[in-house]
Design a protein around this motif. Sequence first.
Motif, PDB file in Angstrom:
ATOM      1  N   ALA A  88       0.841  -1.202   0.000  1.00 12.87           N
ATOM      2  CA  ALA A  88       0.000   0.000   0.000  1.00 12.87           C
ATOM      3  C   ALA A  88       0.876   1.251   0.000  1.00 12.87           C
ATOM      4  N   SER A  89       1.948   1.243   0.775  1.00 13.34           N
ATOM      5  CA  SER A  89       2.862   2.390   0.818  1.00 13.34           C
ATOM      6  C   SER A  89       3.527   2.601  -0.533  1.00 13.34           C
ATOM      7  N   ILE A  90       3.960   1.537  -1.160  1.00 12.72           N
ATOM      8  CA  ILE A  90       4.600   1.647  -2.477  1.00 12.72           C
ATOM      9  C   ILE A  90       3.614   2.207  -3.496  1.00 12.72           C
ATOM     10  N   SER A  91       2.395   1.730  -3.468  1.00 11.72           N
ATOM     11  CA  SER A  91       1.375   2.215  -4.397  1.00 11.72           C
ATOM     12  C   SER A  91       1.111   3.702  -4.171  1.00 11.72           C
ATOM     13  N   ARG A  92       0.996   4.108  -2.913  1.00 10.39           N
ATOM     14  CA  ARG A  92       0.769   5.515  -2.591  1.00 10.39           C
ATOM     15  C   ARG A  92       1.949   6.367  -3.058  1.00 10.39           C
ATOM     16  N   MET A  93       3.168   5.874  -2.847  1.00  5.50           N
ATOM     17  CA  MET A  93       4.358   6.626  -3.274  1.00  5.50           C
ATOM     18  C   MET A  93       4.435   6.744  -4.789  1.00  5.50           C
ATOM     19  N   THR A 123       1.890   6.891  -6.810  1.00  2.73           N
ATOM     20  CA  THR A 123       0.895   7.897  -7.160  1.00  2.73           C
ATOM     21  C   THR A 123       1.422   9.294  -6.876  1.00  2.73           C
ATOM     22  N   GLU A 124       2.034   9.463  -5.708  1.00  3.47           N
ATOM     23  CA  GLU A 124       2.604  10.768  -5.357  1.00  3.47           C
ATOM     24  C   GLU A 124       3.704  11.163  -6.332  1.00  3.47           C
ATOM     25  N   LEU A 125       4.545  10.222  -6.708  1.00  2.32           N
ATOM     26  CA  LEU A 125       5.622  10.503  -7.658  1.00  2.32           C
ATOM     27  C   LEU A 125       5.056  10.906  -9.018  1.00  2.32           C
ATOM     28  N   ALA A 126       4.009  10.217  -9.464  1.00  6.05           N
ATOM     29  CA  ALA A 126       3.377  10.574 -10.741  1.00  6.05           C
ATOM     30  C   ALA A 126       2.786  11.979 -10.660  1.00  6.05           C
ATOM     31  N   ASN A 127       2.159  12.314  -9.528  1.00  7.03           N
ATOM     32  CA  ASN A 127       1.600  13.657  -9.355  1.00  7.03           C
ATOM     33  C   ASN A 127       2.700  14.718  -9.347  1.00  7.03           C
ATOM     34  N   ILE A 128       3.802  14.422  -8.688  1.00  8.02           N
ATOM     35  CA  ILE A 128       4.927  15.364  -8.638  1.00  8.02           C
ATOM     36  C   ILE A 128       5.510  15.566 -10.032  1.00  8.02           C
ATOM     37  N   THR A 129       5.677  14.479 -10.769  1.00  4.80           N
ATOM     38  CA  THR A 129       6.230  14.567 -12.124  1.00  4.80           C
ATOM     39  C   THR A 129       5.329  15.404 -13.026  1.00  4.80           C
ATOM     40  N   ALA A 130       4.030  15.136 -12.985  1.00  3.38           N
ATOM     41  CA  ALA A 130       3.085  15.896 -13.812  1.00  3.38           C
ATOM     42  C   ALA A 130       3.079  17.372 -13.415  1.00  3.38           C
ATOM     43  N   THR A 131       3.151  17.628 -12.121  1.00  3.10           N
ATOM     44  CA  THR A 131       3.158  19.013 -11.639  1.00  3.10           C
ATOM     45  C   THR A 131       4.426  19.737 -12.073  1.00  3.10           C
ATOM     46  N   ARG A 132       5.559  19.071 -11.979  1.00  9.62           N
ATOM     47  CA  ARG A 132       6.823  19.689 -12.406  1.00  9.62           C
ATOM     48  C   ARG A 132       6.782  20.015 -13.897  1.00  9.62           C
ATOM     49  N   GLN A 133       6.236  19.110 -14.707  1.00  7.80           N
ATOM     50  CA  GLN A 133       6.149  19.361 -16.147  1.00  7.80           C
ATOM     51  C   GLN A 133       5.254  20.566 -16.420  1.00  7.80           C
TER      52      GLN A 133
END
Length: 176
Positions: free
Chosen positions: A48-53, A55-65
């Motif tokens: 569950a932690s890996i899945s949440r991380m 998702t957070e990483l994908a959100n961070i990447t999209a936000t940075r772009q």
Amino acid sequence: QLVSQTIRSAQLHGARMSVYQNQTTTGLKLNKPSDDPAGTKALIGVHASISRMKTELANITATRQRLGVANSQLLESQQIMVKVQDIVLQARQSVEPTERQALAQEIAGLRERLIGLANTRHNGEYLFAGAASNVQPFEVADDGTVTYAGDSVRGATQIRPTTRIDVLYSGAEIFM
């Protein structure tokens, strides 16, 4: 009694041997939840932690772009405004009507470019329309008047449960 104790011991060792052989064959310590209920619970938590991380990483990447695109558009807009200021100063010093006309045309071209930057899209959304990211923020009327049709409310992306970052800005706040 000694015989029955020896048989039980042999059965217990046989069962352990079977477990170890299964672990060696599969390469897994846990083949079924009942093998280690506490370990299974911990493993579920880790997944569950890996899945949440992820998702957070994908959100961070999209936000940075998205913010990178917005930043480059704003930098170019700033350069255009500096150029316009230079042209205005040059026009003040000019006495020739043809030179002033050429400078006015150059400013008109820069205005069009600035409006294009203000209407920038990223992944199908207008960056400077606020929360109304599906609406083209700036419209030019036939008489040349520019109006803002976006929203004054900023749009944000949820990075983590406790972290939101503004990614869609009001063009009226920035360009007008």
